[in-house]
Design an enzyme around this catalytic site. Structure first.
Site, mmCIF file in Angstrom:
data_model
loop_
_atom_site.group_PDB
_atom_site.id
_atom_site.type_symbol
_atom_site.label_atom_id
_atom_site.label_comp_id
_atom_site.label_asym_id
_atom_site.label_seq_id
_atom_site.Cartn_x
_atom_site.Cartn_y
_atom_site.Cartn_z
ATOM 1 N N LYS A 270 46.513 82.616 -2.822
ATOM 2 C CA LYS A 270 45.739 83.337 -1.801
ATOM 3 C C LYS A 270 46.371 83.305 -0.393
ATOM 4 C CE LYS A 270 41.430 84.189 -4.112
ATOM 5 N NZ LYS A 270 41.246 83.511 -5.403
ATOM 6 N N PHE B 252 36.424 78.768 -11.660
ATOM 7 C CA PHE B 252 37.196 79.997 -11.793
ATOM 8 C C PHE B 252 38.651 79.670 -11.519
ATOM 9 C CE2 PHE B 252 39.380 83.762 -10.316
ATOM 10 C CZ PHE B 252 39.046 84.685 -11.295
ATOM 11 N N ASP C 260 42.720 72.586 -8.039
ATOM 12 C CA ASP C 260 42.969 74.002 -7.755
ATOM 13 C C ASP C 260 42.564 74.261 -6.308
ATOM 14 O OD1 ASP C 260 42.946 76.734 -7.463
ATOM 15 O OD2 ASP C 260 41.970 77.151 -9.378
HETATM 16 C C1 LIG Z 1 41.543 83.566 -6.861
HETATM 17 C C2 LIG Z 1 41.579 82.286 -7.583
HETATM 18 C C3 LIG Z 1 42.430 82.075 -8.692
HETATM 19 C C4 LIG Z 1 43.272 83.177 -9.282
HETATM 20 O O1 LIG Z 1 44.230 83.655 -8.394
HETATM 21 P P1 LIG Z 1 44.908 85.089 -8.673
HETATM 22 O O2 LIG Z 1 45.951 85.192 -7.599
HETATM 23 O O3 LIG Z 1 43.833 86.115 -8.550
HETATM 24 O O4 LIG Z 1 45.488 85.045 -10.026
HETATM 25 C C5 LIG Z 1 42.462 80.824 -9.262
HETATM 26 N N1 LIG Z 1 41.704 79.818 -8.794
HETATM 27 C C6 LIG Z 1 40.884 79.975 -7.736
HETATM 28 C C7 LIG Z 1 40.096 78.824 -7.238
HETATM 29 C C8 LIG Z 1 40.775 81.218 -7.116
HETATM 30 O O5 LIG Z 1 39.931 81.372 -6.100
#
Ligand SMILES: *Cc1c(COP(=O)(O)O)cnc(C)c1O
Length: 403
Positions: free
Chosen positions: A254, A140, A225
């Site tokens: 986050k 994700f 990520d």
């Molecule tokens: C939450 C998340 C995203 C997206 O971040 P947003 O601030 O909601 O756009 C991307 N990668 C990972 C691993 C995430 O947990």
């Protein structure tokens, strides 16, 4: 539920676009690891805004730093320098060991930037514009078109085709599947160091080391990520640091601003000097003084409050308690995760358990339909773990029954 709260929920459902099936609660304020709804009901929070409020609600030093910045300057264009952004970038470089920082407003935008940097790197190398990126199944990376294109969940992508193209999906922790996706067009390999939404799957050391070696051999960029698993969550500032496998590009968001919307993508000097340059990328808000005052203070507080050490200690306690719960209930089939990013896997849908927990004053969230995810604030103590486990135990008994 009070009439007032009910009225707000009805108003929300008639005004907001219905893209979330929201829990039936209006949250009003927070304090430490607790939240309060409009009716004054108290909740123990094991979600922290999905891995955002790492320092808990209303950390005074954090609140004061933001208030002071509001009184000075909230925003200025990126065409001018501002001290909070300079400070935040300097501190972020220090804790990550990366060389160049670009601030964004969200995680998805950090992913967009990482993709653009990788494509530009490839373009400068051979002039072609058909480079490929390898991402992972069950990953994700966010909801914008680029981020969605590398998100390995067809359900999220289906209605929004076509994607950006030239993306191949391999399997996390399966080096052979990555090798099978590599072509002479491959410019980057992207994955979450610990997969979050996809079900809390940490990358193994062998996989990380194997992918790093492949990348080095073929001049492919490794993009990690760290949006959910970074910022101390695994007991390391960034999850890859426990393996000593350094990415070429890293994304963060986050917990980076602990509630102020901010993200970042960072890169090594090698990528920085050979990818995005003046005019290639920009953002109006990204890295504005208010957001960066938050980042800067968050990084100070992580150091002062020894957050990573604390996570290292408390997460062992959480793991032990979750494992004990797993032994007790046959409906729990697995426990996996890293640090304060844990998942309990059930042999059935977890929604009834989570809903019951909410009634009992415990905020939990799922990852997929059958996993309860635990991503609390990083300041939780053993007593909070005990309180959570006691409520969860009751909820499982009442919804699933004991075996
Ligand atoms: C939450 C998340 C995203 C997206 O971040 P947003 O601030 O909601 O756009 C991307 N990668 C990972 C691993 C995430 O947990």
């Amino acid at each position: 539920m009070s009439e007032t709260m009910k009225a707000y929920i009805d108003a929300a459902e008639s005004a907001l676009l219905h893209t979330y099936n929201r829990y039936q609660v209006v949250l009003e304020k927070g304090d430490g690891v607790y939240l309060y709804d409009l009716d004054g009901k108290k909740y123990l929070d094991f979600v922290s805004g999905i891995a955002v409020f790492a320092l808990g609600y209303h950390n005074k030093a954090y609140d004061d730093a933001l208030k002071a910045q509001i009184d000075k300057l909230i925003h200025t264009s990126n065409y001018y320098y501002n001290v909070p952004a300079i400070e935040a970038a300097r501190k972020l470089k220090k804790v990550s060991g990366m060389d160049r920082v670009f601030f964004t407003n969200s995680g998805a935008e950090a992913i967009e930037g990482a993709i653009k940097a990788a494509r530009k790197y490839g373009y400068l190398k051979d002039g072609s514009t058909d480079h490929e990126i390898i991402a992972m199944e069950h990953s994700f990376h966010g909801r914008t078109m680029g981020a969605l294109s590398v998100t390995g969940n067809p359900k999220y992508r289906e209605a929004f085709q076509p994607m950006i193209g030239n993306i191949r999906f391999a399997r996390m922790n399966d080096l052979e599947s990555v090798k099978a996706c590599i072509t002479d067009k491959t410019v980057a390999i992207l994955f979450e160091t610990v997969q979050g939404e996809g079900g809390i799957y940490p990358a193994t050391r062998e996989f990380l080391e194997g992918v790093r070696a492949l990348c080095d051999e073929k001049d492919i960029l490794l993009i990690l990520d760290e949006i959910q698993c970074g910022m101390g969550r695994t007991g390391y500032m960034f999850a890859w640091q426990q393996f000593g496998v350094k990415p070429d590009i890293m994304t963060c968001a986050k917990a980076l601003g602990c509630g102020v919307p901010v993200g970042a993508f960072l890169m090594t000097e090698k990528v920085g000097a050979n990818s995005l340059t003046a005019g290639d990328h920009g953002t109006t808000y990204g890295g504005n003084p208010l957001a960066c005052a938050a980042v800067s203070k968050v990084l100070d507080l992580f150091e002062e409050e020894k957050i990573t050490e604390h996570v290292g200690q408390i997460s062992g306690y959480l793991e032990t308690k979750l494992d004990a719960l797993k032994e007790q209930f046959s409906c729990i089939t697995d426990r996996r995760g890293s640090g304060l990013m844990q998942g309990l896997v059930f042999d059935q849908a977890v929604a009834p358990i989570i809903n019951r927990a909410l009634e009992k004053g415990l905020i939990l969230i799922n990852a997929g339909t059958d996993i309860i995810r635990f991503v609390p604030s990083l300041i939780i103590q053993e007593e909070h773990v005990d309180e959570m486990i006691a409520i969860l135990d009751e909820c499982i008994r009442e919804t699933v029954g004991k075996e």
